[in-house]
Design a protein around this motif. Structure first.
Motif, PDB file in Angstrom:
ATOM      1  N   ARG A 232       0.851  -1.196   0.000  1.00 40.23           N
ATOM      2  CA  ARG A 232       0.000   0.000   0.000  1.00 40.23           C
ATOM      3  C   ARG A 232       0.887   1.246   0.000  1.00 40.23           C
ATOM      4  N   ASP A 235       0.100   4.940   1.620  1.00 32.71           N
ATOM      5  CA  ASP A 235      -1.156   4.805   2.357  1.00 32.71           C
ATOM      6  C   ASP A 235      -0.902   4.726   3.860  1.00 32.71           C
ATOM      7  N   PHE A 384      -4.507   2.424  -2.402  1.00 31.98           N
ATOM      8  CA  PHE A 384      -4.390   3.707  -1.722  1.00 31.98           C
ATOM      9  C   PHE A 384      -5.787   4.205  -1.367  1.00 31.98           C
ATOM     10  N   THR A 385      -6.043   4.364  -0.075  1.00 26.01           N
ATOM     11  CA  THR A 385      -7.349   4.879   0.365  1.00 26.01           C
ATOM     12  C   THR A 385      -7.206   6.095   1.264  1.00 26.01           C
ATOM     13  N   GLU A 386      -6.152   6.114   2.070  1.00 26.69           N
ATOM     14  CA  GLU A 386      -5.958   7.217   3.017  1.00 26.69           C
ATOM     15  C   GLU A 386      -4.471   7.556   3.076  1.00 26.69           C
ATOM     16  N   ASN A 388      -0.729   8.443   4.022  1.00 27.70           N
ATOM     17  CA  ASN A 388       0.162   8.283   5.172  1.00 27.70           C
ATOM     18  C   ASN A 388       0.244   9.636   5.886  1.00 27.70           C
ATOM     19  N   THR A 402      -4.916   7.239  -8.506  1.00 31.67           N
ATOM     20  CA  THR A 402      -5.748   6.152  -7.985  1.00 31.67           C
ATOM     21  C   THR A 402      -6.641   5.516  -9.043  1.00 31.67           C
TER      22      THR A 402
END
Length: 922
Positions: A232, A235, A384-386, A388, A402
């Protein structure tokens, strides 16, 4: 708009003109792009495992063993590269994969090392594998193998030197070892070598293939491997990367050369840099913002580009909690030297798709970026959702890609990208790429095109032609002229050959070679006949024909020039002998010039009528202007012999540079001049073609090429007593009365000459047009499995702890085929009687002898030690299956390499047909 569209603006830049790669889930770069653009996760994940006591508090954690696998990595086309089966076993699979990939990349570039005029270098590196350990552990089963043999076949030092040796590359062969940055450092070094003049073309890349798979022990939550097997990048949930396999090779040239040569430019390397973190970090394995930023900024300055013009970055992106924030901080620092703009540059990591390919990681990122530039799309970075929380995406230049998006450069007018690759130990590499300059593809004036194909085996040739036909039927089909040029000049010429002539009408049926190509003498036959009007189009499309035809008319009386041209165009018939003979001479002399410009040089000449004068001029006896005078002189008429002798003598016939066959059948070599009186007789009296053709046919290797209209001379040659099936007789301009194109007819003859082994000047064939190289399907390797397993791996397989070694389908790198080399002397039966009957042993001994070309084989001699290889083995097993109703797997030969052992296996299967299958699946 790109500033590298002309050669003047191209200095200092590097063109990517070819590429090839294999990655998890992708057998080639087309499949690789399909996976990237679709957002495919190509990681293979096994069942979760409990790791006792691995949690910070002493509890248990779950780990998902995961890997980016490379399908069929142990399968190799040993015969293509001239290796025996025994030699192939001793070469680390990753070396073999790199070698095939290098060959494919050169084909993609349309480059034949045998004919490339400059030096070709190769820069690359690989990872450490355990294959040498397996070979050492199995030395008792590898007859005559030394430790030096194993080192030469497996050491990283010899990866590129082996590639140079097998592909015939004469430039630098530099092994690069920079851990995870190896491939990108190799591209950097290759580019610098090209600019320095060390070579004129360079291959660069990296490979990391573990067969059998490398044993990876999870080092806990603080390590670099993601516990759930998901990479990820950038992320908040990123906990590391996934181990992967892969190989990638690119072909590079100086951009100015690539533009001049009409290469298929896929992208441009504007600048690159390599730095090291030095001591400015917390530890040897820790990354450094300063070191990475220095590499990025130096590459941008070398490229001469403002950071604002870079709208995509392919990051190193390992998804580690420490590595990703440091990388983005370094990129931001470098970009902020030019711009404060926010969120204008997309960022992604191919490791989210295929894992970390170690020494090939940079190659994966490089190929992904080149493909993205070519397709003008940015593929998604997965998982990738949120963000780092340690990465400042809100105020920085970057935003994570994305989803698949069209790559619109906006006001910048040009697409540019950065690529990073960082290695444990502090190596930092960064490149700045730009999309390829636009090129205008011009339509060809020629209505016919000659498509040539060749391969090492008949089956590979059939596959190659089928793939090509499918490509031409697809949406990306290139123009025939460019496809023809790429096939002719950009492919190695192998033994098995075929050609097709295509054009305005339906494609002709392919013509395949019937025997091995070799250089053979070609005799030019000039019939002295009026040519068809359709042939006049050669004057328009073929500069060599036009120049020769005009040279004749330049020496003719002005009063006959227009009538001659009218005859040539079919606008009028030949009114008088002088007009007719001048036209025939100009036509056949033009054809002779064209054939020679195409690389077909006469080993001897013969002509009838006016054709005898063409033969004399081609042989160097008379100048063209003198020949025109002879045509116009009334002394050529019957009864003018004395006058003709006087004229010939005054013109001073020169010693012939090419053997001449005269009408009485005499062969006149180049050592003895022909007297003027004899030439006078030849030009005045009708020739006896039968005598002359019988003389020409004395050598069965000769090719008879009728250089002119009709087929009379070659038809007559077929009736001569000395004619054999070995002779090749070619009439080059027949059937044109039905409206066929003259060039298509000539190409048919040229194709047959190429099949026979003639060295064709393809540049001469395309003179007058600047053709472009285009992407075409590459060589269809015919692979077989070659793998020596470590005894520990075999034991694990036997107890069911590893993949099924007897799987009939091609395995992945985690499911290797267990095969062995020939038995040692100690393991053979002490004595075996030689049978003289039809027992299995007698049959196997006979087939061994036939396959290997040996008259006397002992039952305990190894197939491989006698010179057998995988290709011969395929034919051997085909014969065995014709004789016996048994189904013996190919790998059985590696375990039963002697005739005695193989015969025993056949006997067991004849008794119990299920025995072999049961043993293999045990």
């Amino acid at each position: 708009m790109s500033d590298v569209e002309t050669q003047e603006g191209a200095e200092g830049f590097i063109a990517v003109v070819g590429m090839a790669g294999r990655f998890p889930g992708a057998a080639d770069t087309d499949e690789f792009w399909a996976n990237l653009s679709a957002g495919t996760d190509s990681i293979t994940r096994d069942a979760p495992q409990i790791v006792p006591g691995s949690a910070p508090g002493g509890g248990d954690l779950t780990y998902v063993p995961s890997r980016g696998r490379l399908d069929g990595a142990e399968w190799f086309d040993a015969d293509y590269f001239g290796y025996s089966a025994k030699e192939a076993f001793l070469i680390d699979p990753q070396h073999r994969v790199f070698l095939e990939c290098a060959a494919a990349a050169l084909e993609d570039a349309g480059a034949d090392p045998d004919r490339f005029p400059g030096a070709i270098g190769v820069y690359g590196g690989c990872t450490e594998t355990r294959y040498a350990e397996a070979l050492l552990a199995q030395r008792a089963q590898l007859a005559g193998v030394t430790e030096d043999d194993i080192v030469l076949g497996t050491a990283p030092d010899f990866l590129v030197s082996r590639t140079a040796e097998r592909l015939g590359l004469r430039g630098p062969a530099i092994a690069v070892q920079s851990a995870c940055a190896t491939a990108l450092v190799a591209v950097h070094m290759a580019g610098r070598a090209l600019l320095a003049g060390d070579c004129d073309m360079a291959l660069a890349g990296g490979v990391a293939v573990h067969v059998p798979p490398k044993k990876i022990t999870w080092s806990g939550p603080d390590g670099t491997l993601a516990p759930d097997g998901v990479c990820r990048a950038f992320d908040a949930k990123g906990q590391g990367t996934v181990a992967g396999n892969g190989v990638g090779v690119v072909v590079l040239k100086r951009l100015s050369d690539a533009l001049a040569d009409g290469d298929h430019i896929r992208a441009v390397v504007r600048g690159s840099a390599v730095t090291n973190d030095g001591s400015g970090r917390i530890g040897f394995t820790a990354p450094s913002v300063a070191g990475q930023a220095a590499a990025v900024r130096e590459a941008q300055l070398t490229a001469g580009t403002d950071a604002r013009t870079i709208t995509y970055v392919e990051a190193h992106g390992t998804a580690t909690p420490l590595g990703d924030p440091i990388e983005v901080a370094a990129l931001t620092q470098a970009f902020r030297a030019d711009t404060d703009e926010q969120g204008f540059c997309a960022i992604g990591s191919v490791k989210t798709n295929i894992g970390h390919a170690d020494a090939a990681a940079g190659a994966a990122g490089f190929l992904k970026t080149v493909l993205a530039l070519g397709h003008r799309q940015i593929p998604p970075s997965l998982h990738f959702t949120e963000p780092n929380p340690q990465i400042d995406f809100e105020t920085g230049p970057f935003t994570v890609a994305t989803e698949l998006t069209d790559w619109e450069p906006g006001d910048l007018l040009v697409r540019r990208a950065g690529i990073s690759s960082f290695a444990v130990g502090g190596v930092n590499a960064h490149l700045v790429l730009e999309e390829a300059p636009r090129r205008s593809l011009r339509e060809s004036e020629r209505r016919a095109h000659l498509l040539v194909h060749s391969a090492r085996t008949p089956s590979a040739l059939r596959t190659r032609m089928a793939r090509f036909d499918d490509h031409l039927a697809g949406p990306a089909a290139p123009a025939y002229a460019d496809a023809a040029w790429t096939l002719q000049a950009g492919r190695r010429e192998h033994e098995y050959r075929a050609f097709t002539v295509v054009g305005d009408g339906p494609p002709r049926e392919p013509v395949c070679s019937a025997e091995a190509p070799r250089e053979r003498p070609v005799v030019f036959l000039f019939p002295g006949r009026v040519g068809p009007a359709q042939a006049w189009r050669l004057y328009t499309t073929e500069p060599a024909f036009r120049a020769a035809f005009d040279t004749v008319l330049d020496g003719a009386d002005d009063r006959i020039v227009r009538p001659v041209r009218d005859v040539a165009r079919g606008l009028a018939g030949p009114g008088g002998a002088v007009v007719r003979d001048t036209y025939v001479f100009a036509f056949e002399y033009g054809l002779a010039a064209l054939w020679q410009h195409w690389g077909i040089r006469p080993s001897a000449v013969f002509g009838t009528g006016t054709g005898s004068l063409v033969a004399a001029v081609v042989a160097g006896v008379f100048q063209v202007a003198d020949a025109v005078r002879l045509i116009a002189d009334p002394a050529r008429s019957p009864g003018g012999e004395d006058g003709l002798c006087t004229l010939v003598r005054s013109l001073g016939p020169q010693p012939h540079r090419v053997p001449v066959v005269l009408g009485d059948g005499t062969w006149n070599g180049t050592g003895t001049p022909i007297a003027a009186e004899r030439w006078a007789d030849e030009l005045r009296a009708p020739a006896d073609p039968d005598a002359a053709l019988n003389t020409v046919l004395a050598d069965p290797e000769r090719i008879l090429l009728q250089v002119g209209a009709g087929s009379g001379l070659v038809t007559l040659a077929r009736r001569q007593p000395r004619h054999t099936d070995g002779h090749l007789l070619l009439a080059t301009l027949t059937g044109l009365d039905d409206g066929d194109d003259a060039l298509a007819a000539l190409y048919d003859a040229l194709g047959r000459l190429w099949l026979s082994g003639a060295r064709v000047s393809w540049a001469g064939v395309h003179e007058g047009e600047h053709r472009a190289k285009v992407a075409l399907p590459t060589y269809p390797f015919e692979r077989l499995p070659y793998l020596v397993r470590h005894p520990a791996e075999e034991a694990q397989t036997a107890t069911g702890g590893a993949g099924d070694g007897a799987a009939a389908e091609r395995p992945t790198d985690d499911e290797p085929v267990a095969v062995h080399a020939a038995p040692t002397e100690e393991s053979r039966p002490e004595s075996v009687d030689r049978p003289a009957d039809g027992t299995p042993l007698g049959v196997v001994l006979r087939l061994f002898g036939e396959a290997l070309g040996l008259p006397d084989i002992e039952p305990d001699e190894s197939f491989f030690e006698l010179g057998g290889d995988s290709l011969i083995a395929v034919k051997l097993f085909a014969r065995l299956r014709e004789i016996y109703p048994v189904e013996i797997k190919m790998r059985a030969l590696f375990e039963s390499a002697t005739a005695a052992d193989l015969a025993a296996l056949i006997e067991r299967q004849l008794t119990d047909p299920h025995l072999d299958t049961e043993e293999e699946s045990a």
